[in-house]
Design a protein around this motif. Sequence first.
Motif, PDB file in Angstrom:
ATOM      1  N   ILE A  88       0.766  -1.042   0.016  1.00 41.95           N
ATOM      2  CA  ILE A  88      -0.040  -0.138  -0.027  1.00 41.95           C
ATOM      3  C   ILE A  88       0.843   1.417  -0.035  1.00 41.95           C
ATOM      4  O   ILE A  88       0.670   2.122  -0.844  1.00 41.95           O
ATOM      5  N   HIS A  89       1.964   1.589   0.803  1.00 41.60           N
ATOM      6  CA  HIS A  89       2.773   2.542   0.926  1.00 41.60           C
ATOM      7  C   HIS A  89       3.994   2.483  -0.012  1.00 41.60           C
ATOM      8  O   HIS A  89       4.481   3.694  -0.223  1.00 41.60           O
ATOM      9  N   GLY A 135      -6.968   3.634  -0.111  1.00 34.61           N
ATOM     10  CA  GLY A 135      -6.036   2.359   0.337  1.00 34.61           C
ATOM     11  C   GLY A 135      -5.999   2.198   1.676  1.00 34.61           C
ATOM     12  O   GLY A 135      -6.027   3.058   2.277  1.00 34.61           O
ATOM     13  N   VAL A 137      -4.204  -0.499   4.957  1.00 35.15           N
ATOM     14  CA  VAL A 137      -3.390  -1.612   5.208  1.00 35.15           C
ATOM     15  C   VAL A 137      -4.129  -2.689   6.199  1.00 35.15           C
ATOM     16  O   VAL A 137      -4.627  -2.245   7.021  1.00 35.15           O
TER      17      VAL A 137
END
Lengths: 491, 318
Positions: A88-89, A135, A137
């Motif tokens: 995601i990041h 998004g 996590v």
Amino acid sequence: MFQKSFIMLLVLCWPLSLFAGPVVLTNADGSVTVEGELVSFDGEFFRVDTAFGPLTLDAGNLQCSGVGCPDPVDLIARSRVAGPAGMIHRLMPPLIEVFADREGFAFRSLFLSDSQIVWELREPATGQLVAVFEGAVQDDSDVAQGLAAGDIDIALSKTEQAAPVRQDVIALDAVVPLVPAENPRALVTQSQLSSLLSGRLGRWSQLDGPDLPVVVHVLDGARGPLARWYSGRMSQDAFRYDSADALADAVAADPAAVGLGLFSAMGNATPLVVGGTCGLAIPATRDSIRAEDYPLTQPLFLHRLGTRQPKIVRDFIAFVRSEEAQPVIATSGYVDQAIGRIGFERQGDRIANAVLAAGDDDEASEAVRDMVGALLNLDRLTLTFRFQDGSSDLDAQSASNVHRLADVINQGEFDGKRVHFIGFTDGVGPSDGNMRLSDRRARSVRRAVAARVDTAPVDMASEGFGEVLPMACDDTAWGRQVNRRVEVWID
Amino acid sequence: MVNLSMMTKRRTMTVVVVLFLAFLTGHMMQTVLTDRAPVVSATLAPDAETVGGSLLAPKPLALPPDMTLMPTLDQPPVLPRRTEETQTDQLDEANADCVPKLLATTAPAAMITLVLRAPCHPNLLVQIKQGPIIASAYTDGDGRMTLKIPALETVSDIQITFDDVVLATELTIPEAENFQHIILNWTGPQLLRLNAYEFGAARNETGHVWSGAPKSPTRASRGSGGFLTRLVTEKGPSVEIYSLPAGQSQLRGVVRLVVEAAVTPATCGQIATAKALQPTAFRRLSVTDVEVALPDCDHQGKVVLLQNLLRDVTLAAR
């Protein structure tokens, strides 16, 4: 069944709240008219609930009238993306940013917390919002559930899923043994590694290292790929982590540590090369992971259900899978799937090994000579095909490779060239049997790729050379698995 | 001929004036800023650890030294290599009139030294703009301000604004190419902190670069690590910049970057807003907007760790 899938369809419909109300859709010459409730519009297709049931219609030729018609200006594609923190990041932001650039949209990234981030795409001239990716996590099991429940549109995961989930391998990672930089040991055999992890080797001095106890650090979930090779137990005293970064930090700071972490998150720790007793060892590198020559490779998946995604989301997914996206993926710390070439001259070690292994055996020497003659002027592609354990089915990364190679051939990359599928086996069993087996596997991979190739002017050939070119030692299961493969060579 | 000799003379004078001013204002800044009430008192900035991005019980951190709140003035000013558009010839007359003067010079490690003389604007909040970032600082009682800021580009446009005055200058610093900058930019009375943990350093170890241990540009020039520039005011825009020499062969490994947002009486229950800027392979500076909901006022004194906001920096590919 139909009813159930229709309910699923309604639940997954995007973005549900925007559309409610009757519409009349008419084609250009007015010859066909459809009336009904508009269920969704994705920028390309209307989905309408009519008296005849739900219909999906191409918006290109249709006029929409009625209160339910979407105002194209207000149309915003929304997609909820969930996956592990790294994907995601680190992986998604550059992919979406470059995709936005390529499509001519203005890009905004909005960080809400360590587990929530939003990416917005806008028309640069008007500032009109075009697409929103949300998004989140989440760990693999939550992601899978969220996808099934329709709470997630795109799931990023390291866990393979079965139909009806559609899956693509979008990047690669690998499980790597890690030690702190000051640990002088660079190479261990697989059995030494097993002994370290299980606690049977309790002190580094037993491996000619410093007189320190072995402290084991393990990433939860890293056992997935490892479990295929290592069935032993982990040391009772092992420290466990749910973040690969945290594990790498702990290993780097502990002179007595050995850890099992991820290639994408080695931090300041140093990877330990795992070899076999025969002297062959394959370090984890971008090339060896792409070729799956490194045995603990972990494919990373993009999952979605078969329902229609908004057009811009479909375009994004296609971009992520494209060759164009591979350099972007490479900068994220993960391993991309760009198809690279390795020249014959860069494989001297492998060939020398083959010659040495053949020794005085006339038959084996002849096989090596044949192979060198066949491959001398060719390059090996990093793309390689490997099989599930004890089966002739391709593994997930290799199944995805069938599509990748066919796509590249269809795009004309190898026009006028000959693509050679070269099969190899491990050294178990008689060599003539291995020869036939490798030939059969090479042929089946060639057929699978050919079935996806349109009519490109590409010549495809297959050949098998049995066990003559081992990449790893046959004394362990993971070594044998590495050796059972179909390589692709090209002139 | 006449012009030329005059110019030489002016150049010499400039150097002298700048040196003097820099020394004086540097000294003044230290005095003034140390006396000024700190933006946030140290008791509100304790340490905290999180698991999975959530708050945990804080443990108190040693008082950050007063230096925390000061711009980096770590070394004697050096000879300016280049000066542009600053009308330096009038600097010595500036006391006499109200025309504000800005002098920008280059300093080691691709830093820019800004010297502002605005005799009629004492104790005034001044905004400093460079490319995408805006910082602020106060002039002292005599209308002077000296600070250092990294050059973000090889050609840097600097703009200083206060009241209706805009002073602009442009500097060419080729050395800027050898640095990468990670920037946190925000406005108002928020307490945000950038932490760089260099090459495996733990909290408060030598390689932990943050406002409490900002390190110096000299350290970067030597190639032994990065440094932090902090330009923070309670009322204006604030910035923290972590600058790291790129392409230095002796530096290898990963720098972890963690942002801390403190829960203070001014920020509890509010949204912490900021911009985070970081280079990517495809942009010199990629921007991320930050809107993080801070916990309510029961959690005052704690710090929210943002571990995924900035990407870790990896130097020297393996």
